[in-house]
Design a protein around this motif. Sequence first.
Motif, short mmCIF file in Angstrom:
data_model
loop_
_atom_site.label_atom_id
_atom_site.label_comp_id
_atom_site.label_asym_id
_atom_site.label_seq_id
_atom_site.Cartn_x
_atom_site.Cartn_y
_atom_site.Cartn_z
N VAL A 247 -7.62 16.98 1.69
CA VAL A 247 -8.61 17.33 0.88
C VAL A 247 -9.73 16.18 0.93
CG1 VAL A 247 -8.93 17.73 -1.37
CG2 VAL A 247 -6.77 18.50 -0.78
N SER A 248 -10.77 16.71 1.25
CA SER A 248 -11.89 15.78 1.67
C SER A 248 -11.53 14.56 2.41
CB SER A 248 -12.36 15.42 0.17
OG SER A 248 -12.67 16.28 -0.71
N GLY A 249 -10.83 14.91 3.22
CA GLY A 249 -10.54 13.99 4.56
C GLY A 249 -9.32 12.83 4.24
N ILE A 250 -8.83 13.04 2.99
CA ILE A 250 -7.69 12.33 2.46
C ILE A 250 -6.26 12.93 2.62
CG2 ILE A 250 -6.88 11.05 0.52
CD1 ILE A 250 -9.46 10.32 -0.38
N THR A 251 -5.32 12.49 3.22
CA THR A 251 -4.28 13.28 3.30
C THR A 251 -3.32 12.94 2.06
OG1 THR A 251 -2.90 11.44 4.34
CG2 THR A 251 -4.01 13.22 5.92
N ILE A 252 -2.19 13.71 1.72
CA ILE A 252 -1.37 13.48 0.82
C ILE A 252 -0.79 12.06 0.78
CG2 ILE A 252 0.90 14.34 -0.24
CD1 ILE A 252 -1.43 16.04 -0.95
N THR A 253 -0.43 11.68 2.09
CA THR A 253 -0.06 10.45 2.09
C THR A 253 -0.71 9.26 1.80
OG1 THR A 253 -0.17 10.50 4.59
CG2 THR A 253 1.94 11.11 3.71
N ASP A 254 -2.09 9.51 2.34
CA ASP A 254 -3.07 8.59 1.87
C ASP A 254 -3.35 8.44 0.38
OD1 ASP A 254 -3.42 7.98 4.74
OD2 ASP A 254 -5.34 9.43 4.96
N GLY A 255 -3.21 9.50 -0.22
CA GLY A 255 -3.43 9.66 -1.58
C GLY A 255 -2.28 8.95 -2.36
N ILE A 256 -1.15 9.11 -1.97
CA ILE A 256 0.06 8.21 -2.36
C ILE A 256 -0.06 6.74 -2.35
CG2 ILE A 256 2.76 7.90 -1.89
CD1 ILE A 256 2.56 10.97 -1.50
N GLY A 257 -0.41 6.28 -0.94
CA GLY A 257 -0.72 4.94 -0.76
C GLY A 257 -1.61 4.52 -1.75
N VAL A 258 -2.79 5.22 -1.97
CA VAL A 258 -3.89 4.71 -2.75
C VAL A 258 -3.41 4.66 -4.31
CG1 VAL A 258 -6.10 5.58 -4.10
CG2 VAL A 258 -5.90 5.65 -1.23
N LEU A 259 -2.50 5.66 -4.51
CA LEU A 259 -1.98 5.63 -6.06
C LEU A 259 -1.17 4.45 -5.98
CD1 LEU A 259 -1.21 9.33 -6.91
CD2 LEU A 259 -2.98 7.71 -7.89
N GLY A 260 -0.34 3.92 -5.15
CA GLY A 260 0.18 2.69 -5.32
C GLY A 260 -0.43 1.50 -5.28
N ALA A 261 -1.32 1.30 -4.41
CA ALA A 261 -2.10 0.23 -4.43
C ALA A 261 -2.82 0.37 -6.11
CB ALA A 261 -3.41 0.38 -3.35
N SER A 262 -3.37 1.24 -6.62
CA SER A 262 -3.80 1.36 -7.82
C SER A 262 -3.11 0.88 -8.96
CB SER A 262 -4.36 2.80 -8.09
OG SER A 262 -5.31 3.22 -7.32
N LEU A 263 -1.67 1.06 -8.71
CA LEU A 263 -0.78 0.85 -9.63
C LEU A 263 -0.50 -0.77 -9.70
CD1 LEU A 263 1.43 1.54 -11.76
CD2 LEU A 263 2.94 1.98 -9.79
N ILE A 264 -0.47 -1.21 -8.51
CA ILE A 264 -0.40 -2.79 -8.30
C ILE A 264 -1.65 -3.39 -8.84
CG2 ILE A 264 -0.41 -4.74 -6.61
CD1 ILE A 264 1.34 -2.82 -4.93
N VAL A 265 -2.88 -2.81 -8.57
CA VAL A 265 -3.94 -3.65 -9.10
C VAL A 265 -3.99 -3.35 -10.83
CG1 VAL A 265 -6.42 -3.46 -9.20
CG2 VAL A 265 -5.02 -3.26 -7.13
N VAL A 266 -3.72 -2.19 -11.25
CA VAL A 266 -3.69 -2.16 -12.78
C VAL A 266 -2.60 -2.97 -13.35
CG1 VAL A 266 -3.05 -0.69 -14.71
CG2 VAL A 266 -4.48 0.07 -12.74
N ALA A 267 -1.37 -3.25 -12.71
CA ALA A 267 -0.58 -4.15 -13.30
C ALA A 267 -0.88 -5.56 -12.96
CB ALA A 267 0.80 -3.88 -12.40
N TYR A 268 -1.71 -5.99 -12.16
CA TYR A 268 -2.10 -7.33 -12.14
C TYR A 268 -3.37 -7.45 -13.12
CZ TYR A 268 -3.86 -11.63 -9.93
OH TYR A 268 -4.36 -12.92 -9.66
#
Length: 86
Positions: A2-23
């Motif tokens: 979707v828009s050049g982002i794969t599902i696995t890329d999306g999962i990785g971005v969500l993971g990075a976002s979770l780490i940043v929000v926790a920090y």
Amino acid sequence: IVSGITITDGIGVLGASLIVVAYFLLQVGRLESSSLSYSVANAVGASAILFSLLYAFNLSAFAIESFWLAISLYGIFRAVRSRSAP
């Protein structure tokens, strides 16, 4: 894809976002570094990034996220152990 982002890329971005929000929450005093929720957020975030790396491998990212996950699991162990201590 979707828009050049794969599902696995999306999962990785969500993971990075979770780490940043926790920090961020740690820095503004909403979480403590020794809290179970902080360690769980980091472990889940690192796991999501590691999952995404199974499809687009990068050795340095794999190394840092593996350490991040291991340290977070240790934090989870300590938090759970301190909750069950009399």
